[in-house]
Design a protein around this motif. Structure first.
Motif, PDB file in Angstrom:
ATOM      1  N   VAL A 223       0.820  -1.211   0.000  1.00 44.76           N
ATOM      2  CA  VAL A 223       0.000   0.000   0.000  1.00 44.76           C
ATOM      3  C   VAL A 223       0.857   1.265   0.000  1.00 44.76           C
ATOM      4  O   VAL A 223       0.324   2.361   0.047  1.00 44.76           O
ATOM      5  CB  VAL A 223      -0.979   0.066   1.193  1.00 44.76           C
ATOM      6  CG1 VAL A 223      -1.966  -1.069   1.130  1.00 44.76           C
ATOM      7  CG2 VAL A 223      -0.236   0.081   2.510  1.00 44.76           C
TER       8      VAL A 223
ATOM      9  N   LYS B 103      -8.983  -4.189  -0.503  1.00 47.99           N
ATOM     10  CA  LYS B 103      -7.702  -4.598  -1.066  1.00 47.99           C
ATOM     11  C   LYS B 103      -7.654  -4.351  -2.566  1.00 47.99           C
ATOM     12  O   LYS B 103      -6.596  -4.051  -3.122  1.00 47.99           O
ATOM     13  CB  LYS B 103      -7.433  -6.067  -0.752  1.00 47.99           C
ATOM     14  CG  LYS B 103      -7.024  -6.304   0.690  1.00 47.99           C
ATOM     15  CD  LYS B 103      -6.928  -7.788   0.970  1.00 47.99           C
ATOM     16  CE  LYS B 103      -6.912  -8.059   2.463  1.00 47.99           C
ATOM     17  NZ  LYS B 103      -7.162  -9.490   2.731  1.00 47.99           N
TER      18      LYS B 103
ATOM     19  N   THR C  81      -7.290  -0.560  -3.096  1.00 51.07           N
ATOM     20  CA  THR C  81      -5.960  -0.058  -2.780  1.00 51.07           C
ATOM     21  C   THR C  81      -4.895  -0.605  -3.724  1.00 51.07           C
ATOM     22  O   THR C  81      -3.732  -0.263  -3.605  1.00 51.07           O
ATOM     23  CB  THR C  81      -5.556  -0.432  -1.339  1.00 51.07           C
ATOM     24  OG1 THR C  81      -5.751  -1.831  -1.175  1.00 51.07           O
ATOM     25  CG2 THR C  81      -6.384   0.305  -0.323  1.00 51.07           C
TER      26      THR C  81
ATOM     27  N   PRO D 197      -6.222   0.792  -9.999  1.00 48.85           N
ATOM     28  CA  PRO D 197      -5.265   0.634  -8.900  1.00 48.85           C
ATOM     29  C   PRO D 197      -4.203  -0.457  -9.090  1.00 48.85           C
ATOM     30  O   PRO D 197      -3.022  -0.178  -8.971  1.00 48.85           O
ATOM     31  CB  PRO D 197      -6.160   0.324  -7.707  1.00 48.85           C
ATOM     32  CG  PRO D 197      -7.459   0.930  -8.042  1.00 48.85           C
ATOM     33  CD  PRO D 197      -7.601   0.798  -9.523  1.00 48.85           C
TER      34      PRO D 197
ATOM     35  N   GLN E 229      -1.166   4.801  -7.387  1.00 47.90           N
ATOM     36  CA  GLN E 229      -2.340   4.733  -6.524  1.00 47.90           C
ATOM     37  C   GLN E 229      -1.944   4.946  -5.059  1.00 47.90           C
ATOM     38  O   GLN E 229      -2.595   5.676  -4.326  1.00 47.90           O
ATOM     39  CB  GLN E 229      -3.007   3.367  -6.702  1.00 47.90           C
ATOM     40  CG  GLN E 229      -3.979   2.969  -5.619  1.00 47.90           C
ATOM     41  CD  GLN E 229      -5.297   3.700  -5.732  1.00 47.90           C
ATOM     42  OE1 GLN E 229      -5.565   4.349  -6.738  1.00 47.90           O
ATOM     43  NE2 GLN E 229      -6.099   3.623  -4.695  1.00 47.90           N
ATOM     44  N   ALA E 230      -0.845   4.305  -4.672  1.00 54.57           N
ATOM     45  CA  ALA E 230      -0.417   4.377  -3.273  1.00 54.57           C
ATOM     46  C   ALA E 230      -0.114   5.814  -2.863  1.00 54.57           C
ATOM     47  O   ALA E 230      -0.330   6.197  -1.719  1.00 54.57           O
ATOM     48  CB  ALA E 230       0.806   3.491  -3.057  1.00 54.57           C
TER      49      ALA E 230
ATOM     50  N   MET F 125      -3.374   7.690  -1.791  1.00 56.21           N
ATOM     51  CA  MET F 125      -4.298   7.125  -0.811  1.00 56.21           C
ATOM     52  C   MET F 125      -3.616   6.865   0.529  1.00 56.21           C
ATOM     53  O   MET F 125      -2.395   6.818   0.630  1.00 56.21           O
ATOM     54  CB  MET F 125      -4.875   5.809  -1.321  1.00 56.21           C
ATOM     55  CG  MET F 125      -3.822   4.729  -1.338  1.00 56.21           C
ATOM     56  SD  MET F 125      -4.480   3.138  -1.820  1.00 56.21           S
ATOM     57  CE  MET F 125      -3.072   2.104  -1.406  1.00 56.21           C
TER      58      MET F 125
ATOM     59  N   VAL G 136      -4.138   4.212   4.041  1.00 51.77           N
ATOM     60  CA  VAL G 136      -4.843   3.003   4.446  1.00 51.77           C
ATOM     61  C   VAL G 136      -4.597   2.703   5.914  1.00 51.77           C
ATOM     62  O   VAL G 136      -3.486   2.879   6.405  1.00 51.77           O
ATOM     63  CB  VAL G 136      -4.343   1.758   3.669  1.00 51.77           C
ATOM     64  CG1 VAL G 136      -5.292   0.591   3.893  1.00 51.77           C
ATOM     65  CG2 VAL G 136      -4.198   2.047   2.205  1.00 51.77           C
TER      66      VAL G 136
ATOM     67  N   SER H 278      -1.763   7.499   8.075  1.00 58.50           N
ATOM     68  CA  SER H 278      -2.510   7.347   6.828  1.00 58.50           C
ATOM     69  C   SER H 278      -2.911   8.699   6.228  1.00 58.50           C
ATOM     70  O   SER H 278      -3.201   8.790   5.049  1.00 58.50           O
ATOM     71  CB  SER H 278      -3.743   6.470   7.052  1.00 58.50           C
ATOM     72  OG  SER H 278      -4.668   7.151   7.864  1.00 58.50           O
TER      73      SER H 278
END
Ligand SMILES: Nc1ncnc2c1ncn2[C@@H]1O[C@H](COP(=O)(O)OP(=O)(O)OP(=O)(O)O)[C@@H](O)[C@H]1O
Ligand SMILES: [Mg+2]
Lengths: 263, 366
Positions: free
Chosen positions: A94, B94, B97, B114, B121-122, B125, B127, B196
């Motif tokens: 992530v 998931k 993300t 994503p 994408q990361a 965003m 999380v 986050s």
């Protein structure tokens, strides 16, 4: 680039936090050096040189080999295995980081860490307690370069096995086999000169000798011509690039199958 | 009006529709259409012998974790994404993300897919996975933040401002020098939430961020999330089993179960659903086999046949009385019970996630 430097720094710090553990590593190393010293001493009892190596050279090879072993073992496959299994691999996925470069950065952090805490003490031990004599030669200068490339090769091998975890979720057997093969066939345990000539010829074409044998040769037999060393480094580079490409291609496939457990 | 004109207006209509369609697509931050994720898993047999036979087994079964869901989320929304255990919430997150590749359907966040652009994408965003931390377990808290600062390329000024804000909100500073693994669950969660939002992301996914937190920390957490949403217009997707979180934060909820969307809309409608019903748990003295019938008769006599009260014996000695407040006020029922029966213990239970979902299933929102 800066982000990966931050990761190198972070890993280095983690190592420092757990510095107590390194006392055990050093203690283990001292014991290993002691055992190796008497073992090889008895092997060299009746002869000045064996397979073209003197006792000093052999012991330096083996002793330094153990110090370098601690440096170059990245454990990336073991980390990836546990992180894929418990799903914490998500923590990296992530973030805007490339997984391979991320693990390379953590491995590099541990490398720096190990140099300060394990390798330097070992070299001091070799010099002042076991009183081994270094031969002076051009190889000594090229040794750091060779060691760095060896680190990359070792990392890519570990990372490759780590990527297999995306498929099988348990690579315990594979990792162990790889570790044994690398340790043995790379000269990490016994100098490659002591292997049968036929086997040596085969090993010459495998990536393993580029990990330990090449840098160790530069230290133990540094008085050879520059060309010999440059050729060795060239072979190392070829392996590093080949393995790098292999891991890249494999990664592109493996990441598609990722299943993040938990949640 | 001649033929030309008709044709003209037809074209206009058509293009207008297209325009709206594309605007809708452009304007919604997250666009999900017919998304699915199927896992094929080996049916493992029991015991050691079973494990051995599994080595050669090809006995796979498909789990449809997410099975054809569609929705759009606009910038600045806080959406509650709820459903019972195993509904497919985490799996959807998931995919949003970018860490899981969907088996089918389309998914776009801010116009990009994503999983195909994971790193891009990361960057936009944030999380929080409640069960695990995204900080470095072995490092002091502040060092984790410093690494994140570099990873997300946050400049020093923004970093200082952000940390300052969180200091004011949750008094973070006293945790700075502590190793992450030594933090309590609530402290760790606060740090994770701080992390986050660090790079000022457009969207933050919160998967059970209030799991295991005490009431005061939970309240703090809610106000922080709300504040950040208002100040920075951050879009927030929140997964939780605590309907209190949802009520406090979301205007819109999406309920899913078994991989499909059951309800997508205003929370007020659902609110009335679980707001209207209350369950009283009673321990009635001298409870016996005929108690339920006695209660039933007494309610009918008192409130008429349309009383909207359901009675059930759930556990030993406890009688559940579920009241539809739209028909009979809770206070009246309680009053009546207390004066008519001898009750040794009373509890009012909040309606559970499972009950809401069951009601939605039964068509209560149609
Ligand atoms: N990696 C996986 N392999 C096989 N099945 C999986 C995998 N991940 C999830 N599942 C299955 O997919 C379904 C949905 O799981 P998911 O984690 O999305 O549920 P959830 O809505 O987050 O539930 P909870 O509220 O319990 O967290 C479950 O039935 C689960 O068993
Ligand atoms: Mg979940």
């Amino acid at each position: 680039m800066r982000k990966y430097l931050a990761i190198v720094r972070g890993t280095y710090m983690i190592g420092m936090i757990y510095r107590l553990g390194f006392l055990f590593t050093i203690a283990g190393n001292v014991i290993y050096l002691g055992v190796a010293y008497y073992l090889w001493k008895s092997i060299f009892k009746n002869s000045e040189t064996l397979r073209g190596l003197t006792f000093d050279q052999t012991f330096l090879y083996v002793g330094l080999g153990s110090a370098i072993f601690i440096l170059l073992k990245t454990y990336t496959d073991w980390f990836m295995n546990s992180e894929i299994r418990d799903g914490s691999i998500a923590m990296y996925l992530v973030k805007p980081v490339d997984i391979g470069t991320y693990f390379l950065a953590t491995s590099f952090g541990s490398l720096l860490m190990n140099i300060t805490i394990v390798s330097i003490p070992t070299i001091l031990l070799l010099l002042f307690v076991f009183k081994v004599k270094f031969i002076i030669g051009i190889g000594l200068l090229l040794f750091p370069i060779s060691l760095l490339i060896a680190f990359f090769i070792s990392f890519f091998l570990d990372y490759f096995v780590g990527l297999v975890c995306f498929y099988s979720e348990s690579v315990w057997g594979l990792s162990t086999t790889k570790d044994i093969i690398v340790t043995l066939l790379s000269g990490g345990l016994i100098p490659l000169q002591f292997f049968p000539t036929a086997l040596q010829n085969i090993l010459h074409w495998l990536p393993f000798q580029a990990i330990y044998h090449t840098p160790l040769t530069m230290i133990t037999q540094p008085d050879q011509s520059v060309d010999v060393f440059l050729q060795m480094i060239f072979i190392q580079l070829v392996w590093a690039v080949l393995l790098f490409m292999a891991t890249r291609l494999f990664y592109i496939q493996a990441i598609k199958t990722v299943r993040v457990a938990g949640g | 009006m001649d033929l030309d004109d008709i044709e003209h207006s037809f074209y206009n209509r058509q293009s207008l529709l297209f325009l709206f369609y594309f605007l809708g697509k452009i304007m919604s931050l997250i666009h999900i259409e017919n998304l699915s994720k199927h896992f094929s898993i080996l049916n493992r047999r029991e015991g050691l012998g079973g494990a051995f036979r599994d080595l050669f087994s090809g006995d796979y079964r498909t789990v449809k974790a997410v099975d054809g869901i569609s929705f759009d989320i606009d910038a600045g929304e806080i959406v509650g994404y709820i459903g019972p255990n195993g509904a497919g919430k985490s799996t959807t997150i998931k995919m949003m993300t970018g860490i899981l590749k969907p088996s089918g359907g389309t998914i776009e966040v801010n116009g990009i897919t994503p999983y195909a652009n994971r790193i891009r994408q990361a960057q936009i965003m944030g999380v929080v996975f409640g069960q695990r931390t995204q900080l470095w377990w072995d490092l002091p808290v502040i060092e984790s933040f410093k690494i994140l600062k570099e990873i997300y390329k946050v400049d020093q000024k923004t970093f200082d401002e952000h940390m300052g804000l969180f200091n004011d909100l949750v008094d973070l500073k006293k945790l700075y020098t502590q190793q992450v693994r030594t933090l309590s669950l609530g402290q760790r969660m606060l740090c994770d939430i701080t992390a986050s939002f660090l790079h000022n992301p457009q969207v933050v996914f919160l998967d059970e961020p209030t799991i295991g937190l005490d009431i005061s920390v939970k309240a703090k957490m809610r106000s922080v999330i709300k504040e950040l949403n208002q100040v920075r217009n951050t879009t927030i997707i929140l997964t939780t089993h605590d309907l209190g979180d949802v009520e406090a934060l979301c205007q819109r909820i999406i309920i899913i179960d078994k991989g499909s969307v059951l309800y997508d809309g205003d929370i007020k409608k659902v609110n009335s659903l679980f707001g209207a019903y209350r369950t009283l748990k009673l321990q009635i003295d001298g409870y016996n086999d005929s108690t339920l019938q006695t209660l039933q008769d007494a309610f009918t006599q008192k409130f008429g046949p349309e009383h909207g009260i359901a009675i059930a014996a759930t556990e030993e000695f406890w009688t559940d009385v579920t009241i539809d407040q739209a028909r009979t006020p809770l206070a009246d029922v309680l009053n009546f019970i207390m004066t008519t029966f001898t009750v040794s213990d009373v509890r009012i239970v909040e309606i559970s996630m499972e009950n809401v979902v069951r009601k939605v299933y039964d068509g209560a929102l149609k």
